[in-house]
Design a protein around this motif. Structure first.
Motif, PDB file in Angstrom:
ATOM      1  N   ASN A  47       0.812  -1.231   0.000  1.00  0.00           N
ATOM      2  CA  ASN A  47       0.000   0.000   0.000  1.00  0.00           C
ATOM      3  C   ASN A  47       0.840   1.273   0.000  1.00  0.00           C
ATOM      4  O   ASN A  47       0.434   2.287  -0.563  1.00  0.00           O
ATOM      5  CB  ASN A  47      -0.946   0.020   1.196  1.00  0.00           C
ATOM      6  CG  ASN A  47      -2.069  -0.987   1.061  1.00  0.00           C
ATOM      7  OD1 ASN A  47      -2.313  -1.539  -0.001  1.00  0.00           O
ATOM      8  ND2 ASN A  47      -2.755  -1.234   2.159  1.00  0.00           N
ATOM      9  N   GLN A  48       2.017   1.230   0.626  1.00  0.00           N
ATOM     10  CA  GLN A  48       2.862   2.421   0.700  1.00  0.00           C
ATOM     11  C   GLN A  48       3.439   2.805  -0.665  1.00  0.00           C
ATOM     12  O   GLN A  48       3.938   3.917  -0.836  1.00  0.00           O
ATOM     13  CB  GLN A  48       4.005   2.224   1.700  1.00  0.00           C
ATOM     14  CG  GLN A  48       3.574   2.259   3.151  1.00  0.00           C
ATOM     15  CD  GLN A  48       2.774   1.019   3.562  1.00  0.00           C
ATOM     16  OE1 GLN A  48       3.042  -0.086   3.102  1.00  0.00           O
ATOM     17  NE2 GLN A  48       1.780   1.212   4.409  1.00  0.00           N
ATOM     18  N   ALA A 105       0.775   5.085  -6.006  1.00  0.00           N
ATOM     19  CA  ALA A 105       0.810   6.498  -6.408  1.00  0.00           C
ATOM     20  C   ALA A 105      -0.139   6.675  -7.589  1.00  0.00           C
ATOM     21  O   ALA A 105      -0.231   5.808  -8.452  1.00  0.00           O
ATOM     22  CB  ALA A 105       2.224   6.916  -6.796  1.00  0.00           C
ATOM     23  N   TYR A 126      -1.274   9.370 -10.674  1.00  0.00           N
ATOM     24  CA  TYR A 126      -0.897  10.547 -11.447  1.00  0.00           C
ATOM     25  C   TYR A 126      -1.849  10.731 -12.617  1.00  0.00           C
ATOM     26  O   TYR A 126      -2.474   9.776 -13.070  1.00  0.00           O
ATOM     27  CB  TYR A 126       0.533  10.404 -12.000  1.00  0.00           C
ATOM     28  CG  TYR A 126       1.601  10.628 -10.965  1.00  0.00           C
ATOM     29  CD1 TYR A 126       2.217  11.868 -10.834  1.00  0.00           C
ATOM     30  CD2 TYR A 126       2.009   9.604 -10.122  1.00  0.00           C
ATOM     31  CE1 TYR A 126       3.202  12.082  -9.881  1.00  0.00           C
ATOM     32  CE2 TYR A 126       2.994   9.806  -9.166  1.00  0.00           C
ATOM     33  CZ  TYR A 126       3.587  11.044  -9.061  1.00  0.00           C
ATOM     34  OH  TYR A 126       4.556  11.252  -8.120  1.00  0.00           O
ATOM     35  N   TYR A 169       4.679   8.450 -13.817  1.00  0.00           N
ATOM     36  CA  TYR A 169       4.840   9.485 -12.790  1.00  0.00           C
ATOM     37  C   TYR A 169       4.829  10.889 -13.371  1.00  0.00           C
ATOM     38  O   TYR A 169       5.451  11.798 -12.823  1.00  0.00           O
ATOM     39  CB  TYR A 169       6.128   9.274 -11.987  1.00  0.00           C
ATOM     40  CG  TYR A 169       6.198   7.958 -11.265  1.00  0.00           C
ATOM     41  CD1 TYR A 169       5.531   7.745 -10.077  1.00  0.00           C
ATOM     42  CD2 TYR A 169       6.954   6.906 -11.784  1.00  0.00           C
ATOM     43  CE1 TYR A 169       5.601   6.536  -9.401  1.00  0.00           C
ATOM     44  CE2 TYR A 169       7.030   5.686 -11.124  1.00  0.00           C
ATOM     45  CZ  TYR A 169       6.352   5.509  -9.941  1.00  0.00           C
ATOM     46  OH  TYR A 169       6.431   4.312  -9.294  1.00  0.00           O
ATOM     47  N   GLU A 195       0.343  14.700  -9.460  1.00  0.00           N
ATOM     48  CA  GLU A 195       0.121  13.616  -8.494  1.00  0.00           C
ATOM     49  C   GLU A 195      -1.191  13.882  -7.773  1.00  0.00           C
ATOM     50  O   GLU A 195      -1.422  14.983  -7.274  1.00  0.00           O
ATOM     51  CB  GLU A 195       1.262  13.526  -7.490  1.00  0.00           C
ATOM     52  CG  GLU A 195       1.074  12.378  -6.520  1.00  0.00           C
ATOM     53  CD  GLU A 195       2.230  12.191  -5.557  1.00  0.00           C
ATOM     54  OE1 GLU A 195       2.256  11.146  -4.886  1.00  0.00           O
ATOM     55  OE2 GLU A 195       3.092  13.089  -5.459  1.00  0.00           O
ATOM     56  N   LEU A 196      -2.035  12.867  -7.738  1.00  0.00           N
ATOM     57  CA  LEU A 196      -3.333  12.980  -7.081  1.00  0.00           C
ATOM     58  C   LEU A 196      -3.285  12.313  -5.712  1.00  0.00           C
ATOM     59  O   LEU A 196      -2.704  11.248  -5.549  1.00  0.00           O
ATOM     60  CB  LEU A 196      -4.423  12.333  -7.934  1.00  0.00           C
ATOM     61  CG  LEU A 196      -4.596  12.891  -9.339  1.00  0.00           C
ATOM     62  CD1 LEU A 196      -5.611  12.079 -10.111  1.00  0.00           C
ATOM     63  CD2 LEU A 196      -5.000  14.353  -9.286  1.00  0.00           C
ATOM     64  N   ARG A 197      -3.910  12.948  -4.758  1.00  0.00           N
ATOM     65  CA  ARG A 197      -3.974  12.382  -3.409  1.00  0.00           C
ATOM     66  C   ARG A 197      -5.405  12.062  -3.004  1.00  0.00           C
ATOM     67  O   ARG A 197      -5.640  11.572  -1.904  1.00  0.00           O
ATOM     68  CB  ARG A 197      -3.361  13.358  -2.414  1.00  0.00           C
ATOM     69  CG  ARG A 197      -1.945  13.731  -2.770  1.00  0.00           C
ATOM     70  CD  ARG A 197      -1.056  13.625  -1.601  1.00  0.00           C
ATOM     71  NE  ARG A 197       0.290  14.013  -1.974  1.00  0.00           N
ATOM     72  CZ  ARG A 197       1.315  13.223  -1.773  1.00  0.00           C
ATOM     73  NH1 ARG A 197       1.150  12.052  -1.235  1.00  0.00           N
ATOM     74  NH2 ARG A 197       2.518  13.621  -2.106  1.00  0.00           N
ATOM     75  N   ASN A 198      -6.344  12.336  -3.892  1.00  0.00           N
ATOM     76  CA  ASN A 198      -7.756  12.140  -3.586  1.00  0.00           C
ATOM     77  C   ASN A 198      -8.199  10.742  -4.010  1.00  0.00           C
ATOM     78  O   ASN A 198      -8.917  10.570  -4.992  1.00  0.00           O
ATOM     79  CB  ASN A 198      -8.592  13.225  -4.276  1.00  0.00           C
ATOM     80  CG  ASN A 198      -9.948  13.380  -3.636  1.00  0.00           C
ATOM     81  OD1 ASN A 198     -10.211  12.823  -2.572  1.00  0.00           O
ATOM     82  ND2 ASN A 198     -10.816  14.130  -4.285  1.00  0.00           N
ATOM     83  N   THR A 254      -8.791   6.445  -2.236  1.00  0.00           N
ATOM     84  CA  THR A 254      -8.797   5.558  -1.075  1.00  0.00           C
ATOM     85  C   THR A 254      -8.453   4.147  -1.543  1.00  0.00           C
ATOM     86  O   THR A 254      -8.733   3.766  -2.677  1.00  0.00           O
ATOM     87  CB  THR A 254     -10.167   5.523  -0.375  1.00  0.00           C
ATOM     88  OG1 THR A 254     -11.148   5.043  -1.298  1.00  0.00           O
ATOM     89  CG2 THR A 254     -10.568   6.893   0.126  1.00  0.00           C
ATOM     90  N   VAL A 299     -10.806   6.482  -6.915  1.00  0.00           N
ATOM     91  CA  VAL A 299     -10.091   7.702  -7.273  1.00  0.00           C
ATOM     92  C   VAL A 299     -11.112   8.762  -7.668  1.00  0.00           C
ATOM     93  O   VAL A 299     -12.066   8.468  -8.393  1.00  0.00           O
ATOM     94  CB  VAL A 299      -9.130   7.454  -8.462  1.00  0.00           C
ATOM     95  CG1 VAL A 299      -8.376   8.722  -8.818  1.00  0.00           C
ATOM     96  CG2 VAL A 299      -8.171   6.313  -8.163  1.00  0.00           C
ATOM     97  N   TYR A 304       2.239   0.927  -8.630  1.00  0.00           N
ATOM     98  CA  TYR A 304       2.415   0.244  -7.344  1.00  0.00           C
ATOM     99  C   TYR A 304       3.408  -0.901  -7.500  1.00  0.00           C
ATOM    100  O   TYR A 304       3.774  -1.275  -8.611  1.00  0.00           O
ATOM    101  CB  TYR A 304       1.081  -0.279  -6.808  1.00  0.00           C
ATOM    102  CG  TYR A 304       0.327  -1.173  -7.769  1.00  0.00           C
ATOM    103  CD1 TYR A 304       0.598  -2.537  -7.845  1.00  0.00           C
ATOM    104  CD2 TYR A 304      -0.678  -0.663  -8.577  1.00  0.00           C
ATOM    105  CE1 TYR A 304      -0.103  -3.361  -8.717  1.00  0.00           C
ATOM    106  CE2 TYR A 304      -1.383  -1.472  -9.446  1.00  0.00           C
ATOM    107  CZ  TYR A 304      -1.086  -2.821  -9.508  1.00  0.00           C
ATOM    108  OH  TYR A 304      -1.782  -3.635 -10.373  1.00  0.00           O
TER     109      TYR A 304
END
Length: 137
Positions: free
Chosen positions: A47-48, A51, A53, A58, A62-65, A67, A82, A93
């Motif tokens: 999971n870490q 990412a 995009y 890359y 970069e999207l952070r929205n 789960t 997303v 990933y």
């Protein structure tokens, strides 16, 4: 719906790497009305390393929205949701490889049986002659 209505598509499985390293995977996910919700193609994802995009490799923003969760009955799988105002995103990933599930084998069996049934139907109707298909007028 599977064969014969449409061609079945199967996700290629990744063997676990003998040296313990990981595969780096990039998936293109289409968004509908600004949302994608579904399973990622591979299993055992760290999971870490996930990412998201707007561009491939890359690139873009970069999207952070988003789960990430996992189904209770298959904790090796990952569900991603997303949210973005773009037509598609790219998810990258790492995974050490896939878990082959009974569902995978069952899907192959259903597809193979559908093909065999369709071939038998053609044979019974006399539409196969000497191993080739005759064109019907």
């Amino acid at each position: 719906m599977g064969y014969p209505e449409q061609i079945d598509i199967f996700q290629e499985k990744l063997n676990k790497k003998v040296n313990g390293s990981s595969y780096v995977i990039e998936e293109r996910l289409p968004l509908v009305n600004g949302v994608y919700s579904g399973l990622l193609a591979h299993d055992n994802i760290n999971n870490q390393t996930i990412a998201v995009y707007t561009g491939s490799q890359y690139s873009g923003i970069e999207l952070r929205n988003f789960t990430v969760s996992f189904p209770d009955e298959a904790p090796w799988r990952r569900l991603i949701k997303v949210f973005a105002d773009v037509p598609e995103v790219y998810v990258t990933y790492e995974t050490p490889g896939d878990t082959v599930e009974a569902e995978d084998i069952n899907g192959l069996q259903v597809s193979l049986t559908a093909v065999q049934t369709e071939i038998e139907r053609y044979k019974n109707k006399g539409q196969i002659d000497g191993g080739s298909f005759r064109r019907e007028v």
